[in-house]
Structure formats: C-alpha cells, structure tokens
Design an enzyme around this catalytic site. Sequence first.
Site, PDB file in Angstrom:
ATOM      1  N   ASN A 105      -3.680   5.845  -1.127  1.00  0.00           N
ATOM      2  CA  ASN A 105      -3.324   6.246   0.234  1.00  0.00           C
ATOM      3  C   ASN A 105      -2.907   7.705   0.343  1.00  0.00           C
ATOM      4  OD1 ASN A 105      -3.949   4.113   1.991  1.00  0.00           O
ATOM      5  ND2 ASN A 105      -2.446   2.892   0.888  1.00  0.00           N
TER       6      ASN A 105
ATOM      7  N   GLU B 159      -5.504  -1.049  -7.799  1.00  0.00           N
ATOM      8  CA  GLU B 159      -4.627   0.049  -8.224  1.00  0.00           C
ATOM      9  C   GLU B 159      -3.377  -0.601  -8.838  1.00  0.00           C
ATOM     10  OE1 GLU B 159      -3.198   2.403  -4.875  1.00  0.00           O
ATOM     11  OE2 GLU B 159      -3.346   4.242  -6.054  1.00  0.00           O
TER      12      GLU B 159
ATOM     13  N   SER C  63       0.831  -1.203   0.000  1.00  0.00           N
ATOM     14  CA  SER C  63       0.000   0.000   0.000  1.00  0.00           C
ATOM     15  C   SER C  63       0.863   1.248   0.000  1.00  0.00           C
ATOM     16  CB  SER C  63      -0.940  -0.013   1.200  1.00  0.00           C
ATOM     17  OG  SER C  63      -0.233  -0.324   2.369  1.00  0.00           O
TER      18      SER C  63
ATOM     19  N   HIS D 263      -2.389  -3.474  -6.270  1.00  0.00           N
ATOM     20  CA  HIS D 263      -2.867  -3.121  -4.929  1.00  0.00           C
ATOM     21  C   HIS D 263      -4.372  -3.359  -4.823  1.00  0.00           C
ATOM     22  CE1 HIS D 263      -3.320   0.323  -1.755  1.00  0.00           C
ATOM     23  NE2 HIS D 263      -3.358  -0.863  -1.192  1.00  0.00           N
TER      24      HIS D 263
HETATM   25  N1  CAA Z   1     -16.370 -12.071   1.661  1.00  0.00           N
HETATM   26  C1  CAA Z   1     -17.556 -12.188   1.050  1.00  0.00           C
HETATM   27  N2  CAA Z   1     -18.587 -11.355   1.265  1.00  0.00           N
HETATM   28  C2  CAA Z   1     -18.411 -10.375   2.173  1.00  0.00           C
HETATM   29  C3  CAA Z   1     -17.201 -10.197   2.855  1.00  0.00           C
HETATM   30  C4  CAA Z   1     -16.134 -11.095   2.558  1.00  0.00           C
HETATM   31  N3  CAA Z   1     -14.930 -11.001   3.139  1.00  0.00           N
HETATM   32  N4  CAA Z   1     -17.312  -9.116   3.664  1.00  0.00           N
HETATM   33  C5  CAA Z   1     -18.549  -8.630   3.506  1.00  0.00           C
HETATM   34  N5  CAA Z   1     -19.222  -9.393   2.597  1.00  0.00           N
HETATM   35  C6  CAA Z   1     -20.569  -9.205   2.111  1.00  0.00           C
HETATM   36  C7  CAA Z   1     -21.596  -9.463   3.178  1.00  0.00           C
HETATM   37  O1  CAA Z   1     -21.944 -10.824   3.227  1.00  0.00           O
HETATM   38  C8  CAA Z   1     -22.752  -8.607   2.728  1.00  0.00           C
HETATM   39  O2  CAA Z   1     -23.495  -9.263   1.734  1.00  0.00           O
HETATM   40  P1  CAA Z   1     -25.077  -8.970   1.583  1.00  0.00           P
HETATM   41  O3  CAA Z   1     -25.199  -7.506   1.272  1.00  0.00           O
HETATM   42  O4  CAA Z   1     -25.475  -9.839   0.451  1.00  0.00           O
HETATM   43  O5  CAA Z   1     -25.656  -9.355   2.910  1.00  0.00           O
HETATM   44  C9  CAA Z   1     -22.072  -7.424   2.067  1.00  0.00           C
HETATM   45  O6  CAA Z   1     -20.717  -7.821   1.763  1.00  0.00           O
HETATM   46  C10 CAA Z   1     -22.044  -6.243   2.975  1.00  0.00           C
HETATM   47  O7  CAA Z   1     -21.465  -6.633   4.221  1.00  0.00           O
HETATM   48  P2  CAA Z   1     -22.088  -6.282   5.640  1.00  0.00           P
HETATM   49  O8  CAA Z   1     -23.584  -6.245   5.537  1.00  0.00           O
HETATM   50  O9  CAA Z   1     -21.479  -7.203   6.627  1.00  0.00           O
HETATM   51  O10 CAA Z   1     -21.546  -4.864   6.050  1.00  0.00           O
HETATM   52  P3  CAA Z   1     -21.392  -3.539   5.203  1.00  0.00           P
HETATM   53  O11 CAA Z   1     -22.617  -3.230   4.431  1.00  0.00           O
HETATM   54  O12 CAA Z   1     -20.833  -2.541   6.141  1.00  0.00           O
HETATM   55  O13 CAA Z   1     -20.248  -3.883   4.133  1.00  0.00           O
HETATM   56  C11 CAA Z   1     -17.961  -3.662   3.711  1.00  0.00           C
HETATM   57  C12 CAA Z   1     -19.012  -4.357   4.549  1.00  0.00           C
HETATM   58  C13 CAA Z   1     -18.063  -4.104   2.266  1.00  0.00           C
HETATM   59  C14 CAA Z   1     -16.605  -4.076   4.285  1.00  0.00           C
HETATM   60  C15 CAA Z   1     -18.180  -2.125   3.826  1.00  0.00           C
HETATM   61  O14 CAA Z   1     -18.257  -1.769   5.178  1.00  0.00           O
HETATM   62  C16 CAA Z   1     -17.101  -1.342   3.170  1.00  0.00           C
HETATM   63  O15 CAA Z   1     -17.025  -1.211   1.957  1.00  0.00           O
HETATM   64  N6  CAA Z   1     -16.226  -0.751   4.002  1.00  0.00           N
HETATM   65  C17 CAA Z   1     -15.143   0.100   3.539  1.00  0.00           C
HETATM   66  C18 CAA Z   1     -13.968  -0.746   3.333  1.00  0.00           C
HETATM   67  C19 CAA Z   1     -12.818   0.043   2.795  1.00  0.00           C
HETATM   68  O16 CAA Z   1     -12.842   1.256   2.655  1.00  0.00           O
HETATM   69  N7  CAA Z   1     -11.761  -0.676   2.492  1.00  0.00           N
HETATM   70  C20 CAA Z   1     -10.569  -0.090   1.981  1.00  0.00           C
HETATM   71  C21 CAA Z   1      -9.553  -0.129   3.063  1.00  0.00           C
HETATM   72  S1  CAA Z   1      -8.070   0.577   2.488  1.00  0.00           S
HETATM   73  C22 CAA Z   1      -7.246  -0.750   1.878  1.00  0.00           C
HETATM   74  O17 CAA Z   1      -7.646  -1.869   1.889  1.00  0.00           O
HETATM   75  C23 CAA Z   1      -5.967  -0.496   1.257  1.00  0.00           C
HETATM   76  C24 CAA Z   1      -4.912   0.246   1.925  1.00  0.00           C
HETATM   77  O18 CAA Z   1      -3.938   0.484   1.261  1.00  0.00           O
HETATM   78  C25 CAA Z   1      -4.911   0.667   3.350  1.00  0.00           C
END
Ligand code: CAA
Length: 278
Positions: free
Chosen positions: A184, A146, A113, A134
Amino acid sequence: MKLERVLVVGAGQMGGGIAQVVAASGRRVLLHDAAPGAVEHGLETMRRSLAKLAEKGGADPDEVLVRVEPVDDLAAADLMIEAVVEDAAVKEDVFRRADELLPPEAILASNTSSIPITSLAAVTGRPERVVGMHFFNPVPVLRLVEVIRGLETSDETAAAIVELARDLGKEPAEARDFPGFVSNRILMPFINEAAYALMEGVAEPEAIDTIAKLGFAHPLGPLALADLIGLDTCVAIMEVLHRGLGQAKYAPCPLLRQYVQAGRLGRKSGRGFYDYSS
Ligand code: CAA
C-alpha cells in the site's frame, strides 16, 4: 510448525477468500464472523468462486466446503487469520480475545492492509507469534501474500507463514512493519495521484484508467481499482501513511475525501469514480 487447523475471523470478501484457499489446501477451517448472516453470505460467495475454479479443473466445491465449519465464537486452532473491518480498536479486541482463547503456541496473523502488526502484537502476551499475512483481492485468483514481521515477530513464525503461503499456492514476499508495508505504500499514492489528475482536470476517469491499463499493462486502472477496494478504505490507508510517515505527499486527495463524504464509496455503494447502479 503444524498449521492444520485454521481459525478465520471475518467472513467478508477477504476473510471468505482466505477461508476458501485454506480449505482448498486440505486444511480444516473454522470460520467466525460476529455479524448475523455474514458466514452464510461468505459461504455462498465461496461456492460461486469454487464453481468457477471447478470448471477449470479445480476441486469439487462440496469437497472444499465440507472442511469449513462455521463457529459462533473464536475457537482453538493452530493459526488464526484475522480479516475483520480495518479498524484498529476492533482488530485489537480480536487479538486480545484470541490470545486468551487460542493455545499459547498458536500463531495469530492479521490480513490488515495498514494497521501496524506491532500494535496488534502488543495487546497479546505472545508478540513473537503475531505476524501480518496480507492477501490480495480476489484472494482465490491473486497469488501474492505479503508477510509482515512486527518488531517482535520471531524467525520461526515468519518462516511458518511463508511456508503456509507457498502451500496455499501463493507467492510470499516479506516486508517489515512500516506504514502501508510495501504494497500500500506503492499502490495508494498511485491511486491518490490518479485522483489528483482527475480533480485538476488533467484527464477524464476513462482516459486515466486507459493509460494505466494499456500503457503499464495493469488489469484495472487506478480509479477502477479504487472503486473495487472502496474509496473509504483508500482514504483510511492514505491517512495511515500520512500520519505514520509524516510527509505532505501522503495526504489524501481532497476529491477522494469529498466522494467519501458524499457516500460514493465505489462498487460497494453503487457509485465511486464510476457508476455501478446498472
Ligand atoms: N474466484 C474464482 N475465479 C475468479 C474470481 C474469483 N473470485 N474472480 C475472477 N475469477 C476468474 C474469472 O472466472 C476469469 O477466469 P477465466 O480467465 O478462466 O475466464 C479470470 O479470473 C479473469 O476474470 P474476468 O475475466 O472476470 O476479469 P479480469 O480479466 O478483469 O480479471 C481480476 C479479474 C483478476 C480481478 C483482474 O481484474 C485483476 O487482477 N484486477 C486487479 C485486482 C487488484 O489489483 N487487486 C488488488 C487490490 S489491493 C488489495 O487487495 C489489498 C489492499 O491492501 C488494498
């Protein structure tokens, strides 16, 4: 370029997710992690995620997992995707060894990242075949990849990774190799500023996150997202931005540093901006 056999190094949250989406695309995955038990733990997490996706019409988890082969060491493949700990020395060591062990035409990609792709490329004899790939957490759900070109990355290598990302069902976006790339460089100052708002008493954590969730339609507020990413990782990335771009605005917020000193690293330690102990 044929990228059918993929070595994934690191079976943690990111590496496991990457192995899962690559295997789900029909490719063969070799999964390696030097930590005892890490591959088994990664496979269990993959099974749970695949089961959720199967409920919505995704592939049978067994059919996907059969394409994932745990390996004790780096092994020959068309592509390596490295997803080990975010530590330059550890990643350089993986790239040095991969350069020795993988065929000369293989592409070596990093899921870093923030560590410069150019410096990982420089420890290999094939800098034109080194690239950033990424992914975003949770990998099976978030569609962005990315694609980062190091100074010497060839057009052919970048194009092969863009094509692979699309074939995995992801949307690639290309960036050049400057500190924090694009993702980032935008995300971490947002999180850092939220930490400043908390430190300066502008608002409580819940209010800061509600403003981002309801005001900007973000799925998580910046403080909850920082807890998901890990506050130590956030500080490390801010330090990369601060060192690499040389501007005071990128200095990590003292409150973020203090939480890390206290061991409040976010979800993984049970407490960060929020308490996860229950
Ligand atoms: N595998 C499969 N399905 C998954 C899953 C996984 N690991 N995690 C969540 N899901 C599914 C759930 O089953 C759910 O499905 P349904 O809608 O069919 O029920 C759906 O995704 C939504 O999950 P939740 O209802 O549990 O919760 P939510 O609506 O809050 O979504 C989330 C979860 C997708 C993680 C959402 O909160 C989200 O997008 N969060 C932001 C995450 C983000 O910004 N990530 C980037 C981080 S930065 C990075 O990674 C890189 C870096 O360089 C730091």
